[in-house]
Design an enzyme around this catalytic site. Structure first.
Site, PDB file in Angstrom:
ATOM      1  N   HIS A   1      54.437  59.743 -62.359  1.00 42.01           N
ATOM      2  CA  HIS A   1      53.854  58.514 -61.605  1.00 42.01           C
ATOM      3  C   HIS A   1      53.429  57.450 -62.688  1.00 42.01           C
ATOM      4  O   HIS A   1      53.316  57.581 -63.768  1.00 42.01           O
ATOM      5  CB  HIS A   1      52.373  58.833 -60.985  1.00 42.01           C
ATOM      6  CG  HIS A   1      52.511  60.127 -60.033  1.00 42.01           C
ATOM      7  ND1 HIS A   1      52.439  61.342 -60.310  1.00 42.01           N
ATOM      8  CD2 HIS A   1      52.794  60.113 -58.699  1.00 42.01           C
ATOM      9  CE1 HIS A   1      52.624  62.159 -59.116  1.00 42.01           C
ATOM     10  NE2 HIS A   1      52.781  61.230 -58.188  1.00 42.01           N
TER      11      HIS A   1
ATOM     12  N   ASP B   1      54.959  66.412 -63.926  1.00 42.51           N
ATOM     13  CA  ASP B   1      55.523  66.539 -62.551  1.00 42.51           C
ATOM     14  C   ASP B   1      56.734  65.734 -62.344  1.00 42.51           C
ATOM     15  O   ASP B   1      57.183  65.619 -61.213  1.00 42.51           O
ATOM     16  CB  ASP B   1      54.439  65.909 -61.851  1.00 42.51           C
ATOM     17  CG  ASP B   1      53.899  64.707 -62.419  1.00 42.51           C
ATOM     18  OD1 ASP B   1      52.779  63.944 -61.988  1.00 42.51           O
ATOM     19  OD2 ASP B   1      54.143  64.114 -63.408  1.00 42.51           O
TER      20      ASP B   1
ATOM     21  N   HIS C   1      45.879  57.193 -64.417  1.00 47.08           N
ATOM     22  CA  HIS C   1      45.545  56.347 -63.524  1.00 47.08           C
ATOM     23  C   HIS C   1      44.230  55.752 -63.419  1.00 47.08           C
ATOM     24  O   HIS C   1      44.098  54.890 -62.638  1.00 47.08           O
ATOM     25  CB  HIS C   1      45.804  57.337 -62.023  1.00 47.08           C
ATOM     26  CG  HIS C   1      46.970  57.999 -61.771  1.00 47.08           C
ATOM     27  ND1 HIS C   1      48.181  56.910 -61.733  1.00 47.08           N
ATOM     28  CD2 HIS C   1      47.399  59.121 -61.470  1.00 47.08           C
ATOM     29  CE1 HIS C   1      49.144  57.882 -61.525  1.00 47.08           C
ATOM     30  NE2 HIS C   1      48.721  59.137 -61.432  1.00 47.08           N
TER      31      HIS C   1
ATOM     32  N   ASP D   1      55.013  60.813 -67.340  1.00 50.13           N
ATOM     33  CA  ASP D   1      54.401  61.494 -66.049  1.00 50.13           C
ATOM     34  C   ASP D   1      55.502  60.886 -64.923  1.00 50.13           C
ATOM     35  O   ASP D   1      55.779  59.929 -65.172  1.00 50.13           O
ATOM     36  CB  ASP D   1      53.059  61.056 -65.805  1.00 50.13           C
ATOM     37  CG  ASP D   1      52.192  61.781 -64.535  1.00 50.13           C
ATOM     38  OD1 ASP D   1      51.545  63.061 -64.758  1.00 50.13           O
ATOM     39  OD2 ASP D   1      52.560  61.406 -63.409  1.00 50.13           O
TER      40      ASP D   1
HETATM   41  N1  LIG Z   1      50.403  63.715 -50.937  1.00 48.35           N
HETATM   42  C1  LIG Z   1      50.327  63.588 -52.496  1.00 48.35           C
HETATM   43  C2  LIG Z   1      49.370  62.379 -52.712  1.00 48.35           C
HETATM   44  C3  LIG Z   1      49.151  62.168 -54.239  1.00 48.35           C
HETATM   45  N2  LIG Z   1      48.197  61.194 -54.725  1.00 48.35           N
HETATM   46  C4  LIG Z   1      47.773  61.226 -55.874  1.00 48.35           C
HETATM   47  C5  LIG Z   1      48.901  61.617 -57.133  1.00 48.35           C
HETATM   48  C6  LIG Z   1      48.089  61.766 -58.432  1.00 48.35           C
HETATM   49  C7  LIG Z   1      48.996  62.127 -59.351  1.00 48.35           C
HETATM   50  C8  LIG Z   1      48.488  62.318 -60.759  1.00 48.35           C
HETATM   51  S1  LIG Z   1      49.520  62.555 -62.152  1.00 48.35           S
HETATM   52 MG   LIG Z   2      54.806  57.743 -65.902  1.00 51.72          MG
HETATM   53 ZN   LIG Z   3      51.512  62.305 -61.980  1.00 50.57          ZN
END
Ligand SMILES: NCCCNCCCCCS
Ligand SMILES: [Mg+2]
Ligand SMILES: [Zn+2]
Length: 343
Positions: free
Chosen positions: A197, A284, A159, A195
């Protein structure tokens, strides 16, 4: 497969994460890395090495000097202001405001971040530096002939933009490793982010470039973090047009649907003909992950690893997310074992 791990990850032990209006125990906690390490050893995946020290040079090939300088002194600057808690950004330049660096620490925290869940405290700097060294050491192992290496990075990195932290990330370990390959004469590098995200930082860092192909599979940003990047119409700009690919999926996505995106990604990588591959490995995507909404099962990570091996590329895995700590070891190491042919 060799694993690179630094005990210095535990220097990052923030006590807070802003979530739902509360300061909770952070999801991105030290036990994540320790659990994966234990599984690596339990499965005799291979040697475990501590990272070499590469200094800030390779980090600054990706991150701006002012951002790196900010991270180095942020905690001291925060303490110097007599703040009672951990350093948490709380103010940003909204629409119509100015993007300039203020002198004040609250202003600088906002200028150099894009999200508020990522607290900073004593030791964050050291852990982030060590995590970048872990990725660079794995990259060096692969450049010196290993088919693949596992950079057990903590904190994660995908990120982080050139001058932004957030999403538990400070230095973009995958981008730093990709740039190291480029600086060592590898003409084309692909970064595949699996990932849950969107790898917003990795996308942004290489968005105008055709030498590094960035691909991410992730939850629909209309519904989840990072919310403001990662849509499928983001395909790169200028020279980079066509060298960014986002594949988004809805809540409840199981492996047999997600893997159709993986096939699309693998096809694009084949067309690109890279000399090396970085896999930004978050697990995740797991069915029981507390902050995500895909439905991959532990066995699917074996299948994922086997599919990645079939790309036939020198491969560096950088550990990213995964927040079901009970399952993270099996899930992450399953990818490596699948890569090595374990059924
Ligand atoms: N309530 C969850 C909010 C998450 N905000 C950041 C998520 C970062 C994932 C990194 S792989
Ligand atoms: Mg990804
Ligand atoms: Zn993630």
């Amino acid at each position: 497969m060799k694993t690179v791990f630094s005990p210095l990850h535990s220097r990052r032990q923030v006590k807070t994460e802003l979530d739902g209006g509360l300061l909770i125990e952070p999801h991105e906690k030290p036990s994540r890395a320790e659990t994966i390490l234990a599984r690596v050893k339990d499965q005799a995946l291979g040697d475990v090495l501590e990272p070499e020290e590469f200094g800030l040079g390779p980090v600054q090939r990706v991150h701006t000097a002012d951002y790196v300088a900010f991270l180095e002194t942020c905690w001291q600057d925060w303490l110097a202001e007599g703040k009672p808690g951990e350093a948490i950004p709380a103010v940003w330049a909204g629409r119509g405001m100015r993007h300039r660096v203020p002198k004040d620490i609250d202003g600088r925290l906002g200028y150099y971040s894009f999200a508020a869940e990522t607290s900073i405290s004593e030791g964050t700097w050291e852990a982030a530096r060590a995590s970048a060294n872990v990725a660079l050491t794995a990259q060096k192992l692969v450049a010196e002939g290993e088919r693949a290496a596992f950079a057990l990075c903590r904190p994660p990195g995908h990120h982080a933009h050139a001058d932004l932290f957030g999403g538990y990330c400070f230095f973009n370990n995958a981008a730093i490793a990709a740039q190291a390959f480029r600086d060592q004469g590898y003409s084309r590098v692909a970064v595949l982010d699996v990932d849950f995200h969107h790898g917003n930082g990795t996308q942004a860092i290489f968005y105008h470039r055709a030498d590094v192909l960035t691909i991410s599979l992730h939850g629909d940003p209309d519904l989840v973090f990072p919310h403001f990047l990662g849509f499928e119409d983001e395909t790169g700009e200028g020279d980079g047009e066509g060298y960014n690919l986002n594949l988004t999926f809805p809540p409840g996505t199981p492996y047999h649907v997600w893997s159709q995106g993986l096939e699309t990604a693998c096809q694009r990588i084949g067309e690109f003909q890279p000399d090396a591959l970085i896999v930004a490995l978050g697990v995740d995507t797991f069915e029981d992950d507390p902050i995500s909404f895909f439905k991959l099962a532990s066995g699917d990570y074996l299948t994922l690893g086997r599919r990645l091996e079939q790309l036939g590329l020198p491969t560096v895995f950088t550990m990213e997310g995964g927040y079901d700590v009970d399952a993270i070891g099996v899930n992450a190491v399953n990818v490596m074992q699948g890569f090595e042919g374990k059924a």
